[in-house]
Scaffold this motif. Structure first.
Motif, short mmCIF file in Angstrom:
data_model
loop_
_atom_site.label_atom_id
_atom_site.label_comp_id
_atom_site.label_asym_id
_atom_site.label_seq_id
_atom_site.Cartn_x
_atom_site.Cartn_y
_atom_site.Cartn_z
N LEU A 141 40.36 13.06 60.70
CA LEU A 141 39.43 13.49 59.95
C LEU A 141 39.59 14.79 59.68
O LEU A 141 40.18 15.74 60.38
CB LEU A 141 38.16 13.50 61.11
CG LEU A 141 36.86 13.97 60.71
CD1 LEU A 141 36.12 13.26 59.57
CD2 LEU A 141 36.15 14.42 61.75
N ARG A 142 39.35 15.17 58.41
CA ARG A 142 39.50 16.44 57.81
C ARG A 142 37.99 17.14 57.68
O ARG A 142 37.42 16.61 56.70
CB ARG A 142 40.26 16.46 56.49
CG ARG A 142 41.89 16.21 56.93
CD ARG A 142 42.47 15.63 55.48
NE ARG A 142 42.66 16.82 54.40
CZ ARG A 142 43.23 17.36 54.36
NH1 ARG A 142 44.61 17.48 55.42
NH2 ARG A 142 43.37 18.52 53.56
N PHE A 143 38.00 18.34 58.06
CA PHE A 143 36.74 18.91 57.82
C PHE A 143 36.74 20.31 57.43
O PHE A 143 37.84 21.08 57.66
CB PHE A 143 35.75 19.08 59.23
CG PHE A 143 36.36 20.11 60.48
CD1 PHE A 143 35.96 21.20 60.32
CD2 PHE A 143 37.44 19.80 61.01
CE1 PHE A 143 36.28 22.28 61.21
CE2 PHE A 143 37.70 20.58 62.04
CZ PHE A 143 37.12 21.59 62.06
N MET A 144 35.92 20.73 56.44
CA MET A 144 35.97 22.01 55.67
C MET A 144 35.01 23.16 56.25
O MET A 144 33.75 22.48 56.21
CB MET A 144 36.01 21.98 54.29
CG MET A 144 35.93 23.18 53.63
SD MET A 144 35.82 22.89 51.76
CE MET A 144 37.68 22.60 51.21
N HIS A 166 41.28 21.18 60.33
CA HIS A 166 40.44 22.06 59.89
C HIS A 166 40.91 22.64 58.77
O HIS A 166 42.26 23.16 58.51
CB HIS A 166 40.30 23.30 60.93
CG HIS A 166 39.70 24.54 60.34
ND1 HIS A 166 40.57 25.64 60.58
CD2 HIS A 166 38.69 24.94 59.51
CE1 HIS A 166 39.69 26.84 59.84
NE2 HIS A 166 38.69 26.05 59.38
N ILE A 167 40.03 22.87 57.45
CA ILE A 167 40.47 23.28 56.32
C ILE A 167 39.24 24.52 55.99
O ILE A 167 38.16 24.25 56.00
CB ILE A 167 40.37 22.34 55.01
CG1 ILE A 167 41.37 21.00 55.37
CG2 ILE A 167 40.67 22.96 53.70
CD1 ILE A 167 41.16 19.89 54.35
N ASP A 186 34.96 17.30 41.43
CA ASP A 186 36.45 17.54 40.48
C ASP A 186 37.43 17.07 41.47
O ASP A 186 38.65 16.93 41.02
CB ASP A 186 36.39 18.98 40.42
CG ASP A 186 35.61 19.43 39.17
OD1 ASP A 186 34.93 18.88 38.59
OD2 ASP A 186 35.57 20.59 39.35
N GLY A 187 37.12 16.75 42.62
CA GLY A 187 38.08 16.13 43.61
C GLY A 187 38.85 17.03 44.32
O GLY A 187 39.76 16.53 45.09
N ASP A 188 38.60 18.33 44.35
CA ASP A 188 39.38 19.23 45.00
C ASP A 188 39.19 19.10 46.42
O ASP A 188 39.91 19.58 47.34
CB ASP A 188 38.99 20.70 44.43
CG ASP A 188 39.72 20.96 43.33
OD1 ASP A 188 40.68 20.59 42.96
OD2 ASP A 188 38.93 21.77 42.37
N ALA A 189 37.99 18.62 46.88
CA ALA A 189 37.56 18.27 48.36
C ALA A 189 37.68 16.69 48.57
O ALA A 189 36.98 16.23 49.42
CB ALA A 189 36.46 19.04 48.65
N GLY A 190 38.54 16.18 47.61
CA GLY A 190 38.43 14.65 47.76
C GLY A 190 39.00 14.04 49.10
O GLY A 190 38.68 13.22 49.42
N THR A 191 40.09 14.78 49.87
CA THR A 191 40.34 14.42 51.29
C THR A 191 39.70 15.25 52.40
O THR A 191 40.12 15.10 53.18
CB THR A 191 41.97 14.92 51.01
OG1 THR A 191 42.09 16.47 50.90
CG2 THR A 191 42.71 14.51 50.25
#
Length: 367
Positions: free
Chosen positions: A36-39, A64-65, A190-195
């Motif tokens: 799980l990647r969270f921003m 964490h991003i 735009d897919g920059d946060a796609g992951t």
């Protein structure tokens, strides 16, 4: 969702509770069965996560991003250029929060450097301080550099209302304000946060906005988002709430920070903000021009708009050579992946704004 278990600040600092929350987080992540990647999109969250060492406590598989949550960091190079252009004019006093003074322009010079060379630049702590300068120096043209998100914009709007009533004709605002939801939409679209699988949503901004402006994250992009407080235990609980929504397969926008944020936010603050300002397209560092993501004074307040009064236009300005602040703000890289990080670029001698502000991701990583 169960009632918020954090009923007091004392509970937030309880180590045994912290350990129990981390254990629950690890258990839920194990049940989820995938990384799980969270921003987070708030500079105060960035500082809290790094200062507390929370990253080192997160269970394996939870990443964490940092996103575009620092207002100084997202201020575009062309906007810094406009500020530096104003600083060269005789009889103009620029009033700014301190961090903005250290952001380098395209030639490496900052407003701090301009002040050392004789420009009239004052460090202030509120837009009211800028108004006080305008009252004190009636023969000068005082320009407040209005960088910030929805948290600060209502206070600036209130000052413009007061300046209009007072007929304070030597006070202006160079609006650099940015709006958070359009930036999140751009990242997702735009897919920059796609992951990115989930968002930790900003507490201060949400105290103004409430919950509704974030609904699209869950409804259109099927990502959960949790409005979160700033203690480490707040953030852990927000991640627990995030995993619970994912396990139930019902992405939603939730409010962990209910002790400070109401679902409707602050309608009066928004009313004042939108009475004085209207949304407009705005340039963001790393994200480019985003529709309706900035604020500009309405026609009734055009006499206070420094962009119009001084004939300024954002011009195409390249970022500093080698600087990857834009990629950091989009969550595409971590700061150490920039070749300048901790070498040519340090808090003492920053190349990009992410190393300038105390809320910047690069400064947080470095410290």
């Amino acid at each position: 969702m169960k009632k918020n278990i954090f009923s007091s600040l004392r509970a937030l600092g309880d180590p045994s509770m912290g350990r129990a929350l981390l254990k629950k987080l690890e258990t839920l992540l194990g049940r989820y069965g995938q990384p799980l990647r969270f921003m987070e999109v708030c500079g105060t969250h960035t500082v809290s996560i790094f200062r507390s060492g929370l990253r080192s406590l997160l269970p394996p598989g939870l990443t964490h991003i940092s996103g575009p949550g620092c207002p100084v960091c997202v201020t575009h190079d062309s906007e810094i250029t406009a500020c530096l252009h104003l600083a060269k004019k005789t009889g103009i006093c620029l009033a700014s929060f301190g961090d903005l003074l250290r952001v380098p322009g395209p030639d490496g010079l900052s407003l701090k450097d301009a002040r050392a060379l004789g420009a009239w630049v004052e460090v202030i702590y509120s837009p009211q301080d800028a108004m006080a300068l305008a009252r004190k120096y009636r023969q000068a043209q005082v320009v407040f550099l209005g960088a910030g998100f929805e948290t600060t914009a209502p206070a600036v709007a209130a000052c413009l209302r007061l300046a209009k009533r007072e007929k304070l004709e030597n006070f202006y605002v160079l609006s650099l304000h940015k709006l958070v939801p359009p930036a999140l939409r751009a990242l997702l679209h735009d897919g920059d946060a796609g992951t990115v699988d989930a968002f930790i949503l900003p507490g201060h901004v949400s105290s103004i906005l409430g919950m509704e402006p974030y609904r699209f994250i869950a409804e259109e992009f099927l990502r959960p988002g949790v409005i979160t407080g700033f203690e480490p235990a707040d953030i852990i609980q927000a991640l627990i709430m995030t995993l619970q929504t994912l396990l139930e397969n019902r992405p939603a926008i939730l409010n962990q920070y209910s002790r400070a944020v109401s679902p409707q936010g602050n309608p009066k603050a928004r009313e004042i903000m939108l009475e004085v300002f209207r949304p407009q397209n705005a340039l963001w560092r790393g994200l480019g021009e985003l529709p309706a993501s900035g604020l500009t004074p309405r026609e009734d307040y055009a006499d206070f708009d420094a962009w119009r009064v001084f004939g300024l236009e954002p011009c195409e300005t390249a970022p500093p050579a080698g600087c990857r602040c834009g990629d950091v703000l989009k969550g595409k890289i971590n700061p150490p992946e920039c070749v300048l990080f901790a070498r040519a670029c340090t808090p003492a001698k920053p190349v990009g704004p992410c190393m300038v502000s105390s809320e910047g991701s690069c400064a947080a990583w470095y410290r």
